[in-house]
Motif scaffolding. Structure first.
Motif, short mmCIF file in Angstrom:
data_model
loop_
_atom_site.label_atom_id
_atom_site.label_comp_id
_atom_site.label_asym_id
_atom_site.label_seq_id
_atom_site.Cartn_x
_atom_site.Cartn_y
_atom_site.Cartn_z
N ASP A 298 79.24 39.20 -32.45
CA ASP A 298 80.29 38.27 -32.03
C ASP A 298 79.66 36.89 -31.86
OD1 ASP A 298 83.25 38.58 -30.56
OD2 ASP A 298 82.07 36.90 -29.82
N LEU A 299 80.32 35.86 -32.40
CA LEU A 299 79.78 34.51 -32.24
C LEU A 299 79.90 34.08 -30.78
CD1 LEU A 299 80.22 34.62 -35.40
CD2 LEU A 299 80.44 32.15 -35.26
N HIS A 301 80.51 31.64 -27.68
CA HIS A 301 81.29 30.44 -27.29
C HIS A 301 82.00 29.83 -28.50
CE1 HIS A 301 79.61 30.74 -23.35
NE2 HIS A 301 78.37 30.47 -23.75
N PHE A 302 82.57 30.66 -29.28
CA PHE A 302 83.17 30.13 -30.51
C PHE A 302 84.41 29.30 -30.20
CE2 PHE A 302 85.48 30.78 -34.64
CZ PHE A 302 84.64 29.95 -35.37
N LYS A 303 85.05 29.64 -29.11
CA LYS A 303 86.23 28.85 -28.72
C LYS A 303 85.83 27.39 -28.50
CE LYS A 303 90.07 28.86 -25.41
NZ LYS A 303 90.07 27.43 -25.42
N ASN A 306 85.34 25.56 -31.77
CA ASN A 306 86.66 25.15 -32.29
C ASN A 306 87.19 23.94 -31.52
OD1 ASN A 306 87.50 26.74 -34.45
ND2 ASN A 306 87.99 28.46 -33.11
N ASP A 315 86.08 27.25 -39.01
CA ASP A 315 86.14 28.07 -40.23
C ASP A 315 84.83 27.98 -41.00
OD1 ASP A 315 88.70 28.72 -39.63
OD2 ASP A 315 89.65 27.54 -41.23
N ARG A 337 84.65 41.80 -41.48
CA ARG A 337 85.16 41.00 -40.35
C ARG A 337 86.18 41.86 -39.62
NH1 ARG A 337 88.36 35.22 -40.73
NH2 ARG A 337 88.37 34.75 -38.48
N ASP A 341 86.22 36.16 -34.30
CA ASP A 341 84.78 35.89 -34.52
C ASP A 341 83.95 37.15 -34.34
OD1 ASP A 341 85.15 36.17 -31.82
OD2 ASP A 341 83.93 34.45 -31.24
N LYS A 411 76.41 39.86 -24.02
CA LYS A 411 77.16 38.66 -23.61
C LYS A 411 76.91 38.39 -22.12
CE LYS A 411 79.82 37.58 -27.30
NZ LYS A 411 79.98 36.29 -27.93
N ARG A 415 74.07 35.88 -23.68
CA ARG A 415 74.36 35.62 -25.11
C ARG A 415 73.08 35.35 -25.92
NH1 ARG A 415 78.47 34.00 -22.04
NH2 ARG A 415 80.58 34.60 -22.67
#
Ligand SMILES: Nc1nc2c(ncn2[C@@H]2O[C@H](COP(=O)(O)OP(=O)(O)OP(=O)(O)O)[C@@H](O)[C@H]2O)c(=O)[nH]1
Length: 425
Positions: A298-299, A301-303, A306, A315, A337, A341, A411, A415
């Motif tokens: 899982d990426l 802090h991907f939020k 974005n 993306d 996938r 993420d 996490k 992380r």
């Protein structure tokens, strides 16, 4: 319904010299020499009178003459001047008649005889309407886009249409009378001949899909439909067949298959394909044992990525991540996938230690990635949970749950790390 126009006596002037005047014969209508190339299309013509003034003009006529013309539309050669040797030659070919262009009496008689072809009850009329029917049928099948052919019981072509000529890359004259060995490469010809033989023996119909190569080098997906036709005695007398081009449908099917099995953004397997492929591996593991490990990724802090850089940069981050992972995969590894993420990586033939190494390698590769946008740039990182399948595992979901639990721990621990059951609490 519109009644067909009455058949006409046409006059085609191919004289290379002269005034182009048409002999004053009742009912004769001039056509332009350019139309003369298509005289077989003039399906309401009764006959064609062709004026020539020597060998060169006659050679011009022979080039224009469609193979169907002599049968359906008799041609009468008008010689200017009269040349007995040329007259003999045109009659030895397939002219219906021949005379000097200034011999009007003779021409009237020839025209009168040809007029009898209008009477459906006369022999000439029956022959004319048969020939006309033949031309109309041939014209109709020539208009069809699908190749059509007929072979006799010895495998010799006895009829075909224009689309079949294009497919084979030879003229009808060359095809008729030939066998498949004369028109197709030997290896394919053997296959076709065997299929024909089987059909002749068992009778009825046959249909199958195949890929064929056209004479222009293009490949087409087609369905062959073949059927045996029978003689009055009931014996199999030959085969008629057609090929329906399904290339577009096949292409669409491939596109749909790809769309249904892959993730639109990254091009890798989607969750559905993951369950399909991973399910097979898990069943193999359950049957045969061996090593099978799973990494869920899982990426981090991907939020935020974005939010800071925009969705397009997000993306791009997903695509960069996928490219980095693909760099360290083997053919048998199943990468998908799972949504958002979150990604899954199933590693057949890999034990827990090996899977941890793979996950670490991916973590380090991703840590070197950076995505930028006008809003700034962000370093990427991932967290991963790793576990291996155990002999007591009843389903793949049980394994996924264990890997998810390790991901959760990674996490929670801050992380950018890989956790497995070997990682201390
Ligand atoms: N750009 C982009 N974002 C996506 C896509 N699918 C999901 N997301 C976003 O990915 C983010 C996932 O965020 P979260 O699940 O909250 O987790 P996170 O921010 O990565 O935080 P942690 O996993 O706890 O480190 C959400 O903001 C989703 O909107 C996508 O296809 N493209």
């Amino acid at each position: 319904m519109i009644a067909p126009a009455p058949p006409r006596l046409l006059f085609l002037d191919l004289r290379q010299q002269g005034d182009g005047a048409m002999p004053p014969v009742a009912g004769l209508e001039p056509i332009s020499p350019s139309l003369g190339n298509n005289c077989n299309k003039a399906t309401n013509a009764l006959a064609v009178f062709v004026a020539i003034d020597g060998d060169a003009a006659y050679a011009d006529w022979r080039k224009r003459l469609h193979p169907l013309c002599p049968r359906a539309f008799p041609h009468v050669i008008l010689l200017a001047p009269y040349d007995p040797a040329l007259a003999r030659k045109v009659m030895a070919d397939d002219a219906a008649d021949c005379c000097a262009i200034d011999d009007l009496e003779r021409m009237e008689l020839i025209a009168a005889r040809l007029e009898r072809r209008r009477d459906p009850d006369s022999e000439d009329g029956r022959e004319a309407s048969e020939a006309m029917l033949y031309v109309r049928m041939q014209t109709a099948v020539d208009m069809l886009p699908s190749p059509l052919f007929m072979k006799d019981r010895n495998g010799r072509y006895i009829a075909c249409n224009k689309a079949f000529e294009d497919y084979i890359g030879q003229s009808r004259d060359a095809i008729l009378g030939a066998t498949v060995f004369d028109v197709a490469p030997a290896d394919l010809a053997r296959i076709y001949a065997r299929a024909d033989q089987a059909l002749m023996t068992q009778g009825g119909k046959q249909s199958y899909e195949a890929q064929v190569r056209y004479a222009d080098g293009s490949y087409h997906d087609v369905i062959f439909y073949k059927s045996v036709f029978y003689a009055a005695t009931g014996e199999a007398d030959g085969i008629s067949g057609t090929m329906l081009d399904i290339s577009e449908r096949k292409q669409l099917e491939k596109q749909l298959e790809i769309a249904a099995s892959t993730d639109f953004l990254t091009g890798i397997n989607n969750l559905r394909t993951f369950y399909e492929l991973a399910g097979q591996e898990f069943r193999r593991f359950s049957r045969n044992g061996g090593d099978l490990s799973l990494v869920v990724i899982d990426l981090d802090h991907f939020k935020q990525t974005n939010d800071r850089l925009g969705h397009a940069a997000g993306d791009e981050a997903l695509r960069l991540f996928v490219a980095a992972v693909q760099g360290s995969l083997r053919d048998q590894d199943i990468f998908a996938r799972a949504g958002g993420d979150e990604f899954r990586l199933l590693l057949p033939g890999t034990d827990l230690t090996g899977a941890i190494l793979v996950a670490e390698r991916i973590r380090l590769a991703v840590a070197r990635l950076q995505v930028s946008s006008p809003g700034g740039s962000v370093h990427l990182s991932i967290s991963a949970g790793v576990c291996c399948c155990l002999p007591g595992d009843e389903s793949l979901d049980a394994v996924i749950r264990r890997a998810d639990a390790e991901l959760y721990r990674a996490k929670a621990a801050g992380r950018n790390r890989v956790y497995s059951p070997q990682t201390p609490q």
